[in-house]
Design a protein around this motif. Structure first.
Motif, short mmCIF file in Angstrom:
data_model
loop_
_atom_site.label_atom_id
_atom_site.label_comp_id
_atom_site.label_asym_id
_atom_site.label_seq_id
_atom_site.Cartn_x
_atom_site.Cartn_y
_atom_site.Cartn_z
N GLY A 89 62.68 64.50 47.51
CA GLY A 89 63.24 64.79 46.18
C GLY A 89 62.45 64.08 45.11
N CYS A 90 63.15 63.47 44.19
CA CYS A 90 62.49 62.80 43.06
C CYS A 90 62.35 61.31 43.31
N ILE A 91 61.26 60.77 42.84
CA ILE A 91 61.05 59.33 42.91
C ILE A 91 60.69 58.82 41.52
N ASP A 92 61.10 57.61 41.23
CA ASP A 92 60.85 56.98 39.94
C ASP A 92 59.63 56.07 40.07
N MET A 93 58.55 56.47 39.45
CA MET A 93 57.30 55.70 39.56
C MET A 93 57.33 54.41 38.76
N ARG A 94 58.39 54.16 38.00
CA ARG A 94 58.53 52.88 37.29
C ARG A 94 59.05 51.79 38.21
N ASP A 95 59.63 52.18 39.34
CA ASP A 95 60.23 51.23 40.28
C ASP A 95 59.15 50.32 40.87
N THR A 96 59.46 49.04 40.93
CA THR A 96 58.48 48.06 41.42
C THR A 96 58.20 48.17 42.92
N CYS A 97 58.97 48.97 43.63
CA CYS A 97 58.71 49.12 45.07
C CYS A 97 57.36 49.80 45.33
N TRP A 98 56.75 50.42 44.31
CA TRP A 98 55.47 51.12 44.48
C TRP A 98 54.26 50.22 44.22
N VAL A 99 54.47 48.97 43.85
CA VAL A 99 53.38 48.07 43.48
C VAL A 99 52.29 47.98 44.54
N SER A 100 52.66 47.97 45.81
CA SER A 100 51.67 47.81 46.87
C SER A 100 51.54 49.03 47.77
N GLU A 101 52.09 50.16 47.35
CA GLU A 101 52.06 51.39 48.16
C GLU A 101 50.71 52.08 48.01
N ARG A 102 49.97 52.15 49.10
CA ARG A 102 48.61 52.70 49.06
C ARG A 102 48.52 54.19 49.35
N ASP A 103 49.63 54.81 49.74
CA ASP A 103 49.63 56.25 50.01
C ASP A 103 49.64 57.03 48.70
N VAL A 104 49.21 58.28 48.76
CA VAL A 104 49.30 59.17 47.60
C VAL A 104 50.75 59.58 47.42
N LEU A 105 51.05 60.29 46.34
CA LEU A 105 52.42 60.70 46.06
C LEU A 105 53.03 61.48 47.22
N LEU A 106 52.26 62.42 47.77
CA LEU A 106 52.75 63.23 48.88
C LEU A 106 51.57 63.55 49.80
N PRO A 107 51.49 62.87 50.94
CA PRO A 107 50.38 63.13 51.87
C PRO A 107 50.29 64.61 52.22
N GLY A 108 49.09 65.14 52.18
CA GLY A 108 48.87 66.55 52.48
C GLY A 108 48.92 67.45 51.25
N CYS A 109 49.37 66.92 50.12
CA CYS A 109 49.45 67.70 48.88
C CYS A 109 48.03 67.94 48.36
N THR A 110 47.82 69.10 47.76
CA THR A 110 46.48 69.45 47.27
C THR A 110 46.39 69.41 45.74
N CYS A 111 47.35 68.77 45.08
CA CYS A 111 47.30 68.67 43.62
C CYS A 111 46.22 67.69 43.19
N VAL A 112 45.95 67.67 41.90
CA VAL A 112 44.90 66.80 41.36
C VAL A 112 45.22 65.31 41.58
N ALA A 113 46.48 64.95 41.61
CA ALA A 113 46.85 63.55 41.79
C ALA A 113 46.71 63.09 43.25
N CYS A 114 46.91 64.00 44.18
CA CYS A 114 46.94 63.63 45.60
C CYS A 114 45.65 63.94 46.35
N GLN A 115 44.92 64.95 45.93
CA GLN A 115 43.74 65.37 46.71
C GLN A 115 42.70 64.26 46.74
N GLY A 116 42.09 64.12 47.88
CA GLY A 116 41.04 63.13 48.05
C GLY A 116 41.53 61.70 48.15
#
Length: 102
Positions: A7-34
């Motif tokens: 569903g939806c996630i809030d990117m302001r949340d501090t839990c993402w500070v050390s998260e090295r994965d892209v927004l959605l693994p396997g997604c081909t959008c400009v933010a996730c690709q590569g």
């Protein structure tokens, strides 16, 4: 806010500070690709109020909206699903907006 597999996630949340994965693994959008833009990096951009954060999140969400429209079009053309099933799906997505997964 952005979309992931739950569903939806809030990117302001501090839990993402050390998260090295892209927004959605396997997604081909400009933010996730590569694997260029991690959740930690996008979180940093959001916190710094950088325009790039808005661009990446908008691109990611638009990509998923377009995919949804394509899937709906394909299902309609193949006679799959009913209007009630579609309405139930949309309602479940709206509930996740009100109560994002943690």
């Amino acid at each position: 806010m952005t979309l992931d597999e739950h569903g939806c996630i809030d990117m302001r949340d501090t839990c993402w500070v050390s998260e090295r994965d892209v927004l959605l693994p396997g997604c081909t959008c400009v933010a996730c690709q590569g694997d260029k833009h991690s959740k930690a990096y996008i979180h940093h951009l959001v916190q710094a109020k950088e325009m790039l954060a808005e661009i990446l999140l908008f691109g990611h969400n638009l990509h998923h909206l377009l995919q949804l429209c394509q899937e709906l079009s394909n299902a309609s053309a193949q006679g799959q699903g009913t209007l009630n099933e579609f309405c139930d799906f949309i309602e479940s997505q709206l509930v996740s907006l009100k109560h994002p997964a943690t």
